[in-house]
Design a protein around this motif. Structure first.
Motif, PDB file in Angstrom:
ATOM      1  N   GLU A  67       0.820  -1.367  -0.326  1.00 63.53           N
ATOM      2  CA  GLU A  67      -0.070   0.109   0.036  1.00 63.53           C
ATOM      3  C   GLU A  67       0.481   1.259  -0.100  1.00 63.53           C
ATOM      4  N   GLY A  68       0.158   2.333  -0.581  1.00 64.44           N
ATOM      5  CA  GLY A  68       1.297   3.557  -0.468  1.00 64.44           C
ATOM      6  C   GLY A  68       0.511   4.710  -0.719  1.00 64.44           C
ATOM      7  N   ALA A  69       0.177   6.067  -1.241  1.00 66.51           N
ATOM      8  CA  ALA A  69      -0.270   6.935  -0.989  1.00 66.51           C
ATOM      9  C   ALA A  69       0.316   7.504  -2.570  1.00 66.51           C
ATOM     10  N   ALA A 103      -6.336  13.033  -4.464  1.00 71.66           N
ATOM     11  CA  ALA A 103      -5.535  11.995  -3.076  1.00 71.66           C
ATOM     12  C   ALA A 103      -5.815  10.488  -3.157  1.00 71.66           C
ATOM     13  N   VAL A 104      -5.676   9.551  -3.625  1.00 69.79           N
ATOM     14  CA  VAL A 104      -6.015   8.552  -3.550  1.00 69.79           C
ATOM     15  C   VAL A 104      -4.695   7.272  -2.245  1.00 69.79           C
ATOM     16  N   ARG A 105      -5.533   6.356  -1.729  1.00 67.11           N
ATOM     17  CA  ARG A 105      -4.688   5.503  -1.151  1.00 67.11           C
ATOM     18  C   ARG A 105      -4.435   3.731  -2.016  1.00 67.11           C
ATOM     19  N   SER A 139      -8.609   3.734  -2.656  1.00 63.67           N
ATOM     20  CA  SER A 139      -9.111   4.323  -2.039  1.00 63.67           C
ATOM     21  C   SER A 139      -9.035   6.084  -1.452  1.00 63.67           C
ATOM     22  N   ALA A 140     -10.404   6.663  -1.657  1.00 67.68           N
ATOM     23  CA  ALA A 140     -10.292   8.386  -1.859  1.00 67.68           C
ATOM     24  C   ALA A 140     -10.980   8.738  -0.669  1.00 67.68           C
ATOM     25  N   ASP A 141     -11.190   7.481   0.040  1.00 66.68           N
ATOM     26  CA  ASP A 141     -11.143   7.738   1.943  1.00 66.68           C
ATOM     27  C   ASP A 141     -10.479   7.184   2.238  1.00 66.68           C
ATOM     28  N   ALA A 142      -8.983   7.205   2.608  1.00 67.62           N
ATOM     29  CA  ALA A 142      -8.022   7.091   3.376  1.00 67.62           C
ATOM     30  C   ALA A 142      -8.200   5.474   3.767  1.00 67.62           C
TER      31      ALA A 142
END
Length: 150
Positions: free
Chosen positions: A100-102, A109-111, A131-134
Motif C-alpha cells: 500500500e501507499g499514497a 489523493a488516493v490510497r 481508496s479516495a477516503d483514506a
C-alpha cells in the motif's frame, strides 16, 4: 527475500480495468499485455517491463527488498510519463502479498493497494485497488492474470 522469484520469465497477461478507476459502477475493459520479469541482487530486487500493445503504452516495475524492515517497495513507471510513481510498500504472508501507499489519480489523493495472489499456481494474479477516503472503502479497478508464454 526471494518473494518475487515466481514472476521471473515471460508472460501473456490478461488485463481487466475499470473505465473510471474511482467509480465502482464503471464498466470493465479487457485487453492483452506481454510482460518480462527478471531477478536481481540474489532475490532482493525484481524488475519487469510490460507492454500493452492495444493501448499504445508500456511500463516497468522495480521492486526492492529492505531486509532490515523485512518489506518490499514497489515502484511503477509508465512510458507515457517517464517518472517513478510513489512506491507501495508491504510484504508477503504465505502466497499472498499486500502493498500500500499514497498517490494521486486525476488530481485526487488516493490510497493505492496492490495484491499479489495465486503465486504458487504458476499463473499469478495482480490486483489494484484505490481508496479516495483514506482506506475506509476500496474500489477494485484493475486485475492482471499472468500465464507463462509458450
Amino acid at each position: 527475500m526471494n518473494d518475487f522469484d515466481f514472476l521471473v520469465g515471460s508472460w501473456d497477461v490478461t488485463n481487466r480495468w475499470r473505465t473510471d478507476f474511482l467509480d465502482s459502477d464503471s464498466a470493465w475493459e479487457e485487453f492483452p499485455a506481454v510482460s518480462r520479469a527478471s531477478r536481481h541482487f540474489d532475490g532482493g530486487a525484481s524488475f519487469d517491463e510490460i507492454d500493452f500493445p492495444t493501448k499504445g503504452f508500456g511500463g516497468l516495475t522495480l521492486r526492492l527488498y529492505d531486509p532490515e524492515r523485512e518489506e518490499w517497495s514497489l515502484y511503477w513507471s509508465s512510458r507515457r510519463t517517464g517518472v517513478l510513481f510513489p512506491p507501495v510498500v508491504g510484504r508477503f504472508d504465505g502466497h499472498r502479498g499486500v502493498f500500500e501507499g499514497a498517490d494521486t489519480h486525476d488530481g485526487k489523493a488516493v490510497r493505492v493497494r496492490f495484491v499479489w495472489s495465486d503465486i504458487e499456481t504458476g499463473s499469478p494474479r495482480w490486483e489494484q485497488f484505490f481508496s479516495a477516503d483514506a482506506g475506509d472503502t476500496w474500489i477494485h479497478n484493475w486485475t492482471m492474470d499472468f500465464r507463462p508464454r509458450p
